[in-house]
Design an enzyme around this catalytic site. Structure first.
Site, PDB file in Angstrom:
ATOM      1  N   HIS A  78     -20.676   3.039  20.801  1.00 39.55           N
ATOM      2  CA  HIS A  78     -19.452   2.774  21.451  1.00 39.55           C
ATOM      3  C   HIS A  78     -19.436   2.346  22.807  1.00 39.55           C
ATOM      4  CE1 HIS A  78     -19.095   5.786  18.110  1.00 39.55           C
ATOM      5  NE2 HIS A  78     -18.366   4.982  17.779  1.00 39.55           N
ATOM      6  N   CYS A 100     -23.682  -0.948  21.304  1.00 37.22           N
ATOM      7  CA  CYS A 100     -23.492  -2.166  20.658  1.00 37.22           C
ATOM      8  C   CYS A 100     -23.622  -3.357  21.840  1.00 37.22           C
ATOM      9  CB  CYS A 100     -22.764  -2.299  19.606  1.00 37.22           C
ATOM     10  SG  CYS A 100     -22.378  -3.825  18.880  1.00 37.22           S
ATOM     11  N   GLU A 130     -14.628   3.720  23.030  1.00 41.65           N
ATOM     12  CA  GLU A 130     -14.935   2.503  23.272  1.00 41.65           C
ATOM     13  C   GLU A 130     -14.104   2.173  24.559  1.00 41.65           C
ATOM     14  OE1 GLU A 130     -15.376  -0.807  20.356  1.00 41.65           O
ATOM     15  OE2 GLU A 130     -14.882  -2.227  21.736  1.00 41.65           O
ATOM     16  N   THR A 170     -13.235  -3.887  20.386  1.00 36.28           N
ATOM     17  CA  THR A 170     -14.126  -4.801  19.313  1.00 36.28           C
ATOM     18  C   THR A 170     -13.417  -4.695  17.899  1.00 36.28           C
ATOM     19  OG1 THR A 170     -15.676  -3.307  18.970  1.00 36.28           O
ATOM     20  CG2 THR A 170     -16.033  -4.821  20.588  1.00 36.28           C
ATOM     21  N   CYS A 200     -15.156  -8.198  17.154  1.00 33.67           N
ATOM     22  CA  CYS A 200     -16.382  -8.665  16.846  1.00 33.67           C
ATOM     23  C   CYS A 200     -16.559  -9.338  15.635  1.00 33.67           C
ATOM     24  CB  CYS A 200     -17.577  -7.232  16.915  1.00 33.67           C
ATOM     25  SG  CYS A 200     -17.233  -6.466  15.438  1.00 33.67           S
ATOM     26  N   ASN A 230     -12.305   0.765  12.804  1.00 37.02           N
ATOM     27  CA  ASN A 230     -12.381  -0.556  12.046  1.00 37.02           C
ATOM     28  C   ASN A 230     -12.197  -0.137  10.317  1.00 37.02           C
ATOM     29  OD1 ASN A 230     -15.089  -0.775  10.350  1.00 37.02           O
ATOM     30  ND2 ASN A 230     -15.618   0.207  12.075  1.00 37.02           N
TER      31      ASN A 230
HETATM   32 FE1  SF4 Z   1     -20.948  -3.822  17.362  1.00 36.91          FE
HETATM   33 FE2  SF4 Z   1     -18.709  -4.537  16.020  1.00 36.91          FE
HETATM   34 FE3  SF4 Z   1     -20.345  -2.969  15.054  1.00 36.91          FE
HETATM   35 FE4  SF4 Z   1     -18.784  -2.142  16.897  1.00 36.91          FE
HETATM   36  S1  SF4 Z   1     -18.067  -2.818  14.734  1.00 36.91           S
HETATM   37  S2  SF4 Z   1     -20.850  -1.455  16.642  1.00 36.91           S
HETATM   38  S3  SF4 Z   1     -19.043  -3.832  18.235  1.00 36.91           S
HETATM   39  S4  SF4 Z   1     -21.319  -5.150  15.597  1.00 36.91           S
END
Ligand code: SF4
Length: 318
Positions: A78, A100, A130, A170, A200, A230
């Site tokens: 993060h 990342c 993050e 992201t 992302c 996410n």
């Molecule tokens: Fe990287 Fe996107 Fe995975 Fe987060 S969700 S670790 S920003 S590729």
């Protein structure tokens, strides 16, 4: 559950390149250095993954004071505030940075814009690690980054007359972010967008895929942990399409759902959820005779190189 006739697994789902790299990094650090390897923050927001690494000898910490001097510590995917790198150096810790690369890109954007005299508005979830790392990049400049997480928080911003840009977390939902960006443009007409969208590829692809999945099933199950940003966005996107959608972390969570009148279940997984979690849930559903299908929406081939520190440490060991 007895009536479930079909399970549709959507692709892409599950691990993204950043999570895959972070997990690989801890596993390899354990192989190269032996246990314990310290990990600052849950390496990815998934309880199953974290538990499995702990069983292999990883120790999750929230502060660097918890790490004995000279130890190996992996920084999570993060991203981390700059102070943590300084603190680690002072304490003689051997840092392997698994941030990342797509989060690092946003950190670098902060520097680029602050050096050019911009004010920055960051669209992200309050308290998410993050965003905390990204906003901390402004501290060495004696600046603050404005955080907005809703249209009403945009209205509460002061008027900004000079140069201004917005950056984003992201893992946000694309439609939700669009509403906030529209409000930002009304509030700050001169606000600029980042050169490349910060949300992302993995977040975008999984959201597009779940949208398509949701159109043809009775229920969508999103495999992931409650603190995975996410994964929660995937539930929202499926519901936007009118589907019933639930976040489930394991078979027990599925058993608690009322699936009596459900014939077709769509399954996806957040970027931090391993395929083994998906498989245990599909195996459970298939015990009642359901057939499995795959819905391929987007092909993914992204893979990130190992952190440089890990490459150097690996070479130094051989
Ligand atoms: Fe990287 Fe996107 Fe995975 Fe987060 S969700 S670790 S920003 S590729």
């Amino acid at each position: 559950m007895e009536k479930v006739k079909k399970i549709i697994l959507v692709a892409p789902r599950g691990f993204c390149a950043g999570v895959d790299r972070a997990v690989r990094t801890v596993e390899e650090a354990l192989e190269v250095f032996g246990a314990p390897v310290y990990v600052k923050h849950r390496i990815v927001h998934n309880t199953t993954v974290v538990r499995s690494l702990e069983e292999k000898g990883a120790i999750i910490v929230e502060t660097l004071e918890e790490v004995p001097e000279g130890s190996v510590v992996v920084f999570s995917a993060h991203g981390s505030p700059p102070e943590h790198y300084i603190q680690a150096k002072k304490r003689g810790l051997r840092v392997i940075d698994a941030t990342c690369p797509l989060v690092t890109k946003v950190h670098l954007e902060v520097h680029r814009y602050l050096k050019r005299g911009y004010e920055i508005v960051y669209i992200g979830h309050r308290g998410h690690i993050e965003g905390e790392g990204v906003r901390a990049e402004a501290h060495p400049y004696g600046k603050d980054i404005f955080l907005v997480d809703s249209v009403s928080s945009v209205e509460a911003l002061p008027s900004i007359l000079g140069k201004c840009v917005y950056l984003t977390q992201t893992t946000l939902s694309i439609p939700e972010t669009e509403g906030i960006i529209t409000a930002l443009r009304e509030k700050i007409p001169n606000i600029e967008s980042p050169p490349i969208q910060d949300i992302c590829y993995a977040t975008t692809n999984r959201q597009v895929a779940v949208q398509k999945l949701a159109q043809g099933v009775d229920v969508v199950l999103v495999v992931g942990s409650a603190d995975s940003s996410n994964s929660n966005r995937l539930v929202e996107r499926a519901r936007d399409e009118g589907a019933k959608a639930y976040l489930v972390e394991n078979v027990e969570a599925v058993q608690e759902l009322d699936l009596k009148n459900v014939e077709t279940i769509g399954i996806t997984a957040g970027a931090s959820a391993p395929e083994s979690m998906v498989r245990s849930i599909t195996d459970h559903l298939k015990q009642g005779g359901a057939q499995e299908e795959t819905l391929n929406v987007i092909q993914e081939s992204m893979r990130f190189a190992d952190p440089l520190e890990l490459q150097y440490m690996r070479e130094a060991k051989t």
